[in-house]
Design an enzyme around this catalytic site. Structure first.
Site, PDB file in Angstrom:
ATOM      1  N   LYS A  84     -29.048  -7.596 -88.172  1.00 47.93           N
ATOM      2  CA  LYS A  84     -28.501  -6.234 -88.271  1.00 47.93           C
ATOM      3  C   LYS A  84     -26.988  -6.293 -88.428  1.00 47.93           C
ATOM      4  O   LYS A  84     -26.416  -5.616 -89.288  1.00 47.93           O
ATOM      5  CB  LYS A  84     -28.854  -5.426 -87.008  1.00 47.93           C
ATOM      6  CG  LYS A  84     -30.287  -4.951 -86.992  1.00 47.93           C
ATOM      7  CD  LYS A  84     -30.672  -4.379 -85.638  1.00 47.93           C
ATOM      8  CE  LYS A  84     -32.175  -4.135 -85.598  1.00 47.93           C
ATOM      9  NZ  LYS A  84     -32.680  -3.836 -84.263  1.00 47.93           N
TER      10      LYS A  84
ATOM     11  N   GLN B 114     -31.365  -2.690 -78.345  1.00 49.34           N
ATOM     12  CA  GLN B 114     -32.497  -3.514 -78.767  1.00 49.34           C
ATOM     13  C   GLN B 114     -33.563  -3.553 -77.663  1.00 49.34           C
ATOM     14  O   GLN B 114     -33.262  -3.864 -76.510  1.00 49.34           O
ATOM     15  CB  GLN B 114     -31.984  -4.935 -79.084  1.00 49.34           C
ATOM     16  CG  GLN B 114     -33.027  -5.880 -79.616  1.00 49.34           C
ATOM     17  CD  GLN B 114     -33.551  -5.484 -80.993  1.00 49.34           C
ATOM     18  OE1 GLN B 114     -32.797  -5.041 -81.863  1.00 49.34           O
ATOM     19  NE2 GLN B 114     -34.846  -5.631 -81.191  1.00 49.34           N
TER      20      GLN B 114
ATOM     21  N   ASP C 224     -31.999   5.013 -84.162  1.00 48.88           N
ATOM     22  CA  ASP C 224     -33.402   4.593 -84.063  1.00 48.88           C
ATOM     23  C   ASP C 224     -34.343   5.798 -84.021  1.00 48.88           C
ATOM     24  O   ASP C 224     -35.551   5.640 -84.182  1.00 48.88           O
ATOM     25  CB  ASP C 224     -33.612   3.767 -82.784  1.00 48.88           C
ATOM     26  CG  ASP C 224     -33.546   2.261 -83.048  1.00 48.88           C
ATOM     27  OD1 ASP C 224     -33.717   1.856 -84.205  1.00 48.88           O
ATOM     28  OD2 ASP C 224     -33.334   1.512 -82.088  1.00 48.88           O
TER      29      ASP C 224
END
Ligand code: NDP
Length: 296
Positions: free
Chosen positions: A55, A99, A122
């Site tokens: 990422k 994460q 997200d």
């Protein structure tokens, strides 16, 4: 195999990242704004480290700022929440992702709830879940968004198609079903308690597999000509001793004989997730600065 049946997620993701890179450069030139993404990693889970490294690399390649933080595995929930608060308040950060999975001492829901919804790239915050469920936009979770893009690119208008989503997780199955409903599909959500899953799958014009069980969905579960999107990422032993390989939730070699189109694993949905994350970060940066959101 007819090569046209294979949906090339890698190529589509590359193209999407190129468009994001182009728009990022334009917004930088016209508005002096550089989108910033902060990926927070807690601990040293090897798979999570690989994801976050990728990422960060792709964020920088897209011309954005990568402002991630890595915290020790024994970080307390209070300290992680303080980090999230700091990023919420930082005007250089337009997207925040924490994460998952998190170590046991931290409640993931408390962390997701703490992220500023406008920066929740997200799309897991309750506000964004609610906006998606009510058809009012918001931040859409990256993996289902990538699946929807691949479907629309292959099939065009999805109106009236029967879609079956196998899996009801908050990060894939449920938001995927909402997106398909929003695209006017007739949607069935299947799960571990579904009766006669093969028969349910055989009704699907669009079959989404998001289960986490290697090659569970067999060729004869696929309606002839259906479009199959395999979200699963499962590591299984390879033929060569001591090695492993990745497979999806669909038995690809069988399924490809029945499907009209199908995503491979790897090289299907996987690459779309980070590309959509970059797209969401660009969208978030524009919205937070009252700049017209580019159509990507
Ligand atoms: P979860 O484990 O959270 O959810 C799995 C779902 O599958 C559950 O709803 C479960 O049902 C259902 N399920 C489990 N066993 C069966 C069965 N035998 N029959 C029918 N349904 C079953 O997984 P995720 O949604 O997080 O992920 C799914 C897969 O997608 C994984 O392989 C994961 O690695 C992959 N993934 C890939 C991403 C990418 O970037 N490509 C991103 C995210 C995930 P129930 O609710 O009843 O338990």
């Amino acid at each position: 195999m007819n090569a046209d049946r294979r949906i090339d997620g890698r190529a589509f993701a590359e193209n999407l990242r190129a468009r994001v890179t182009e728009e990022t450069a334009r917004i930088k030139a016209e508005h002096g704004l550089t989108p910033g993404l902060a990926a927070v990693l807690v601990g040293e889970d090897p798979a999570s480290q690989v994801y976050v490294r990728n990422k960060n690399k792709q964020t920088i390649e897209a011309g954005m700022n990568s402002l991630g933080e890595t915290l020790a595995v024994d970080t307390s929930e209070a300290d992680l929440l303080a980090t999230v608060e700091k990023l919420n308040a930082d005007p250089a950060v337009h997207g925040i992702l924490v994460q998952l999975p998190l170590p046991d001492q931290i409640n993931p829901n408390a962390v997701i709830d703490a992220i500023e919804p406008a920066k929740d790239v997200d799309g897991f915050h309750l506000r964004n879940v609610g906006l998606l469920a009510t058809g009012r936009g918001g931040m859409v979770p990256c993996t289902p968004l990538g699946c929807e893009m691949l479907l629309k690119e292959r099939l065009g208008d999805l109106t009236g198609l029967n879609a079956v989503v196998v899996g009801r997780s908050n990060i894939v199955g449920k938001p995927m079903a909402q997106l398909l409903l929003g695209a006017n599909c007739t949607v069935t959500i299947a799960h571990s308690r579904t009766a006669d899953l093969p028969a349910v799958c055989r009704e699907a014009d669009i079959l989404i597999a998001a289960v986490g069980r290697a090659q569970m969905i067999k060729g004869d579960w696929i309606k002839p000509g259906a479009t199959v999107i395999d979200v699963g990422i499962n590591r299984v032993p390879a033929e060569e001793e001591g090695k492993t390989r990745l497979v999806g939730d669909v038995a690809f070699d069988e399924a490809v004989e029945h499907a009209g189109a199908i995503t491979p694993v790897p090289g299907g949905v996987g690459p779309m997730t980070i590309a959509c994350l970059l797209r969401n970060t660009l969208v978030a940066a524009c919205r937070q600065n009252n700049i017209d959101v580019p159509d990507i």
